[in-house]
Write an enzyme that holds these catalytic residues in place. Sequence first.
Site, short mmCIF file in Angstrom:
data_model
loop_
_atom_site.label_atom_id
_atom_site.label_comp_id
_atom_site.label_asym_id
_atom_site.label_seq_id
_atom_site.Cartn_x
_atom_site.Cartn_y
_atom_site.Cartn_z
N ALA A 15 0.87 -1.17 0.00
CA ALA A 15 0.00 0.00 0.00
C ALA A 15 0.91 1.22 0.00
O ALA A 15 2.06 1.16 0.46
CB ALA A 15 -0.87 -0.01 1.25
N GLY B 207 0.71 -4.99 0.98
CA GLY B 207 -0.51 -5.06 0.18
C GLY B 207 -0.29 -5.73 -1.17
O GLY B 207 -1.24 -6.25 -1.77
N GLU C 126 -0.54 -9.34 -0.51
CA GLU C 126 -1.96 -9.60 -0.27
C GLU C 126 -2.76 -9.61 -1.57
O GLU C 126 -3.70 -10.39 -1.73
CB GLU C 126 -2.52 -8.55 0.71
CG GLU C 126 -1.94 -8.70 2.11
CD GLU C 126 -2.24 -7.49 2.99
OE1 GLU C 126 -1.84 -6.37 2.62
OE2 GLU C 126 -2.86 -7.66 4.04
N GLU D 254 4.75 -5.04 7.34
CA GLU D 254 3.97 -3.98 7.99
C GLU D 254 4.36 -3.70 9.43
O GLU D 254 4.34 -2.56 9.87
CB GLU D 254 2.45 -4.33 7.95
CG GLU D 254 1.83 -4.20 6.57
CD GLU D 254 1.91 -5.47 5.74
OE1 GLU D 254 2.71 -6.36 6.07
OE2 GLU D 254 1.16 -5.57 4.76
N1 DAK Z 1 4.66 3.17 -0.73
C1 DAK Z 1 5.08 4.35 -1.24
N2 DAK Z 1 6.23 4.50 -1.92
C2 DAK Z 1 7.00 3.42 -2.09
C3 DAK Z 1 6.63 2.15 -1.56
C4 DAK Z 1 5.38 2.05 -0.86
N3 DAK Z 1 4.93 0.90 -0.34
N4 DAK Z 1 7.60 1.27 -1.87
C5 DAK Z 1 8.53 1.95 -2.57
N5 DAK Z 1 8.17 3.24 -2.69
C6 DAK Z 1 8.90 4.31 -3.38
C7 DAK Z 1 10.12 4.74 -2.59
O1 DAK Z 1 9.77 5.66 -1.60
C8 DAK Z 1 10.97 5.37 -3.70
O2 DAK Z 1 10.48 6.64 -3.97
P1 DAK Z 1 11.53 7.89 -4.21
O3 DAK Z 1 12.37 7.93 -3.01
O4 DAK Z 1 12.28 7.49 -5.46
O5 DAK Z 1 10.63 9.08 -4.38
C9 DAK Z 1 10.66 4.51 -4.90
O6 DAK Z 1 9.44 3.83 -4.60
C10 DAK Z 1 11.72 3.44 -5.16
O7 DAK Z 1 11.94 2.74 -3.96
P2 DAK Z 1 13.40 2.52 -3.33
O8 DAK Z 1 14.32 3.63 -3.73
O9 DAK Z 1 13.21 2.28 -1.87
O10 DAK Z 1 13.84 1.19 -4.10
P3 DAK Z 1 14.83 0.04 -3.59
O11 DAK Z 1 15.04 -0.87 -4.75
O12 DAK Z 1 16.02 0.65 -2.91
O13 DAK Z 1 14.02 -0.72 -2.45
C11 DAK Z 1 12.04 -1.83 -1.52
C12 DAK Z 1 12.88 -1.48 -2.79
C13 DAK Z 1 10.77 -2.53 -2.00
C14 DAK Z 1 12.86 -2.81 -0.66
C15 DAK Z 1 11.76 -0.53 -0.73
O14 DAK Z 1 11.20 0.45 -1.62
C16 DAK Z 1 10.76 -0.75 0.38
O15 DAK Z 1 11.10 -1.28 1.44
N6 DAK Z 1 9.51 -0.28 0.15
C17 DAK Z 1 8.47 -0.37 1.15
C18 DAK Z 1 7.94 -1.77 1.17
C19 DAK Z 1 6.88 -1.93 2.24
O16 DAK Z 1 7.13 -1.65 3.43
N7 DAK Z 1 5.69 -2.35 1.82
C20 DAK Z 1 4.60 -2.50 2.71
C21 DAK Z 1 3.85 -1.23 2.69
S1 DAK Z 1 2.64 -1.22 3.97
C22 DAK Z 1 -4.08 -1.41 6.39
C23 DAK Z 1 -4.23 -1.24 5.04
C24 DAK Z 1 -3.24 -1.65 4.20
C25 DAK Z 1 -2.08 -2.18 4.70
C26 DAK Z 1 -1.96 -2.33 6.05
C27 DAK Z 1 -2.93 -1.94 6.90
N8 DAK Z 1 -5.06 -0.95 7.30
C28 DAK Z 1 -5.60 0.33 7.01
C29 DAK Z 1 -5.30 -1.65 8.51
C30 DAK Z 1 -1.01 -2.50 3.85
C31 DAK Z 1 0.19 -2.00 4.21
C32 DAK Z 1 1.32 -2.07 3.33
O17 DAK Z 1 1.32 -2.61 2.26
#
Ligand code: DAK
Length: 257
Positions: free
Chosen positions: A64, A109, A112, A132
């Site tokens: 997400a 997400g 998921e 998360e």
């Molecule tokens: N959201 C927003 N931007 C994201 C992103 C994300 N999930 N993942 C990557 N990006 C963006 C980065 O911020 C970066 O943007 P700039 O800095 O260039 O502006 C760009 O994409 C490229 O990412 P990286 O520079 O970080 O690329 P790397 O190859 O170095 O790293 C990575 C790739 C996938 C390891 C890293 O980007 C990363 O850790 N991303 C976050 C992954 C993550 O934590 N995903 C889970 C997100 S939380 C709920 C509803 C929904 C959910 C939960 C609860 N409720 C309301 C109860 C779901 C939650 C999630 O999915």
Amino acid sequence: MDSNLIVEKRNGHAVVTVNRPKVLNALNRSTVLELDATFAALKDDREVGAVILTGAEKAFVAGADISEMVDMSALEARNWSRLGQEVFSRIENFPRPVIAAINGFALGGGCELALACDIRIASAKAKFGQPEVGLGIIPGFAGTQRLTRLIGKSMSKLLVFSGDTIDAEEALRIGLIDKVVAPEELLATAEAIVGRILAKSPLAVAQAKLAIMRGSEMGSEDGYAFEAETFATCFSGPDQKEGMSAFVEKRKPAFRT
Ligand code: DAK
């Protein structure tokens, strides 16, 4: 509004590509709503016998969109979670097969979303995880539910509590995905599977999907009864006669329903 999806129709199926590569295809609200509208339209399109869902460039979906969630209130978080759950459920209940072709990061997400699909084929470069808890939240698009039903409580806790990222081979080993292929073979493999499905009776495939999905949520006896009903439904269209006649006559069947 800019589109965040690419939808292509090819040979009896559609390929839907999540296309926000600058943020690794992170799901913001408008992308989730667009997914919903796209699957609703594809549902009514009789030329689409199956859907392949994939991501542009190096990610499937990296979760997400974190930037949209930073300042959410608890009420907004609940509404966001419910929206995601409802849209993913509609994808899961799409009346024809949906295949995830996971080309890269499938995190949070994104993992998921892949779980809401019927079949998961991954590139050897794909990475999976539910990170998360490292952001101070839990999976909110039914990840604690679908993941646990698919890989079991213990493995699900290991992934969700640790937030670990695993590679495609490990995801295959624990039953999170169904097949791993070389990156350049991903779409062709998904399309070959779709081709084999499309050669079968559409009614029978749809009834099999219903029986597996609904039946697995029931106790055994209710599941058997539901299977019998879906089995009987196959006899209500012409495909059963055609499939069996073709077998007896040693020819290929021409299915219609
Ligand atoms: N959201 C927003 N931007 C994201 C992103 C994300 N999930 N993942 C990557 N990006 C963006 C980065 O911020 C970066 O943007 P700039 O800095 O260039 O502006 C760009 O994409 C490229 O990412 P990286 O520079 O970080 O690329 P790397 O190859 O170095 O790293 C990575 C790739 C996938 C390891 C890293 O980007 C990363 O850790 N991303 C976050 C992954 C993550 O934590 N995903 C889970 C997100 S939380 C709920 C509803 C929904 C959910 C939960 C609860 N409720 C309301 C109860 C779901 C939650 C999630 O999915």
